[in-house]
Design an enzyme around this catalytic site. Structure first.
Site, PDB file in Angstrom:
ATOM      1  N   ASP A   1     -76.240  69.849  50.800  1.00  0.00           N
ATOM      2  CA  ASP A   1     -75.810  68.447  50.779  1.00  0.00           C
ATOM      3  C   ASP A   1     -74.726  68.241  49.726  1.00  0.00           C
ATOM      4  O   ASP A   1     -75.040  67.911  48.590  1.00  0.00           O
ATOM      5  CB  ASP A   1     -77.019  67.557  50.490  1.00  0.00           C
ATOM      6  CG  ASP A   1     -76.694  66.084  50.547  1.00  0.00           C
ATOM      7  OD1 ASP A   1     -75.662  65.717  51.144  1.00  0.00           O
ATOM      8  OD2 ASP A   1     -77.476  65.297  49.993  1.00  0.00           O
TER       9      ASP A   1
ATOM     10  N   GLU B   1     -69.806  59.824  47.938  1.00  0.00           N
ATOM     11  CA  GLU B   1     -70.764  59.472  48.986  1.00  0.00           C
ATOM     12  C   GLU B   1     -72.129  59.195  48.404  1.00  0.00           C
ATOM     13  O   GLU B   1     -72.841  58.275  48.842  1.00  0.00           O
ATOM     14  CB  GLU B   1     -70.844  60.603  50.026  1.00  0.00           C
ATOM     15  CG  GLU B   1     -71.634  60.263  51.279  1.00  0.00           C
ATOM     16  CD  GLU B   1     -73.117  60.608  51.213  1.00  0.00           C
ATOM     17  OE1 GLU B   1     -73.844  60.335  52.177  1.00  0.00           O
ATOM     18  OE2 GLU B   1     -73.555  61.169  50.177  1.00  0.00           O
TER      19      GLU B   1
END
Length: 509
Positions: A286, A319
């Protein structure tokens, strides 16, 4: 630690059919073999072959090295992020692109110390941050001791209406059940009613990792369902202490954008992955995995010549702090620039340890999905057909707003993409589909220091990067099923002496 069972690679699954086509098999022959149009397109695609798992892995290993030497993470605002961005830019330049940084400023929420939540009356009890409660991001700071007052806790929409706070004593801390509306709306309603703080307890098992999106008027935390039940059981004598030490500061960061030199400027395929990690670890799944898959696809795509549609590759910043980079980018575009975007493809985690093959729900069939823009279903079908052609099962995953597609969908841009699974638990049925371990999270290392290259499932990377590459090549040629734009067909003008002799049934000469 036991390695999950491995599925077969899409590269291997259809290699025989690719060899047939490489040997000159015609489309008619392919159709006669029963492979169908989708299979024919998948097997003639070049990019899934060029984008190898070894090259994607090399990018992920390089991102791991960057994190190792820069504080253990690649979070926005850190040296790890800056060096990761330099790596992506250098790789893109080597492939012939002219990458640019898209700079932006944003309000960053900072928590300076561990929050506190405790019952002070009638019997003292302290709750543990992280295990039993979390501060909602963008909660304002404050230290309050006051009565804890439940707000319509039996309703599935507790705190969503101003009427829920009728008779609420000014200065109290509101105890609210999750559900029905946003945390921001519940918190604002509490503040408007005179509450000095808010405690929102979960309506399902576990803690809440939540946000109120913008700086709130009062401190707010989210707790487990059990903490909520315990607070309600105390009754009318409940007194709470709530302490949050946090503020919002203005920060700046950037995303990296690169696009093909050729292709229709008014029919752009945008392909994105977020480049930043959380502060807790290197973020190799991630989202080093999505970053690596998109980066290698961009590099190999440059070898295919001029595309019919322009392709824009985006590596989003910030993000992990609220989809900031992608949102700021979309907000910076004019109406014409937004109209020029044919579709958006998102790749956020493609290498989960206990993986699944998840395709974003472009048909809007799942309960947790937002209503997808028209054309999103065609993107979903493109991925599903690709996996089916490889003999691989895929499943839909919610369009829930958790990744960078959110800002594009808000502008009614068709969206889609892939996800290998995060903090949800794999079922026995899904073990039959993908292998792995039932009862374990798809990514047990999600948002931890152990999200490292050692905990990546390379079959997942192989299979999903193949689908990623296929989708880019497919939509670079035509977006017809997504937005109705057909590829241009150029006809040479009629030459003198080569005109038709008839017009319908009538002779011209």
């Amino acid at each position: 630690m036991r390695t999950p069972q491995r599925g077969r690679s899409p590269r291997r699954a259809s290699s025989a059919r690719r060899r047939l086509l490489a040997g000159g098999t015609t489309l008619a022959t392919v159709l006669a073999l029963g492979l169908g149009p989708a299979a024919a397109q998948a097997d003639t695609a070049q990019l899934p072959i060029l984008v190898t798992v070894d090259n994607v892995r090399a990018h992920m290993e390089n991102l791991q090295t960057i994190a190792d030497y820069n504080g253990g993470n690649r979070a926005s605002g850190t040296a790890g992020y800056d060096v990761s961005a330099k790596y992506v830019i250098d790789q893109l330049k080597r492939a012939g692109y002219k990458p640019k940084k898209h700079h932006y400023e944003f309000d960053a929420w900072k928590q300076h110390s561990t929050p506190e939540l405790a019952v002070t009356k009638p019997k003292e009890r302290e709750f543990t941050a992280g295990d039993e409660f979390n501060t909602m991001t963008y909660s304002t700071g404050g230290d309050i001791t006051a009565a804890g007052v439940p707000v319509n806790p039996d309703s599935a929409e507790s705190g969503c209406a101003a009427g829920d706070f009728t008779g609420f004593p000014e200065g109290a801390i509101a105890v609210i059940k999750r559900g029905g509306c946003t945390f921001a709306q519940k918190t604002q309603n509490a503040a408007d009613a005179g509450a000095t703080g808010a405690v929102i307890f979960n309506n399902v098992e576990g803690t809440i990792a939540g946000t109120v999106s913008r700086l709130s008027d009062i401190p707010v935390v989210g707790t487990t369902d059990k903490v909520g039940a315990d607070l309600l059981a105390v009754g009318g004598k409940l007194e709470l202490r709530l302490k949050v030490d946090a503020e919002v500061v203005t920060e700046s960061s950037y995303s990296v954008i690169a696009e093909t030199r050729g292709g229709k400027k008014d029919n752009v395929v945008v392909v994105g992955a977020h480049l930043d990690s959380v502060e807790e670890g290197p973020g190799i799944n991630d989202n080093g995995s999505g970053t690596a898959g998109v980066l290698e696809t961009a590099k190999q795509f440059a070898k295919l010549g001029t595309p019919k549609n322009k392709v824009r590759f985006a590596f989003w910043g910030t993000e992990e702090q609220g989809l900031v980079g992608s949102t700021k980018y979309v907000e910076s575009l004019s109406d014409k620039q937004l109209d020029d975007i044919a579709l958006y493809l998102n790749f956020d985690m493609i290498g989960s340890y206990n993986y699944g093959r998840f395709v974003y729900d472009g048909r809007g069939e799942l309960a947790g999905s937002l209503r997808p823009p028209s054309g999103s279903a065609a993107i979903q079908k493109t991925f599903e057909d690709y996996f089916a052609d490889q003999g691989l099962v895929s499943e839909p995953t919610e369009f829930s707003g958790r990744s960078d597609y959110s800002a594009f969908m808000a502008e009614d841009i068709p969206s889609g993409g892939l996800f290998s699974g995060g903090d949800a638990v794999k079922s026995e049925q899904q073990v039959e589909y993908y292998g792995g371990t039932a009862g374990m999270d798809f990514d047990p290392f999600y948002h931890t220091p152990d999200d490292t290259v050692e905990n990546i499932n390379w079959d997942s990377v192989d299979e999903l990067s193949g689908a990623l590459a296929y989708s880019v090549e497919r939509f670079s040629k035509s977006t017809l099923p997504v937005n109705g734009v057909a590829p241009r067909t150029l006809h040479a003008p009629a030459q003198a002496g080569n005109e038709f002799d008839r017009q319908g049934d009538l002779w011209l000469r």
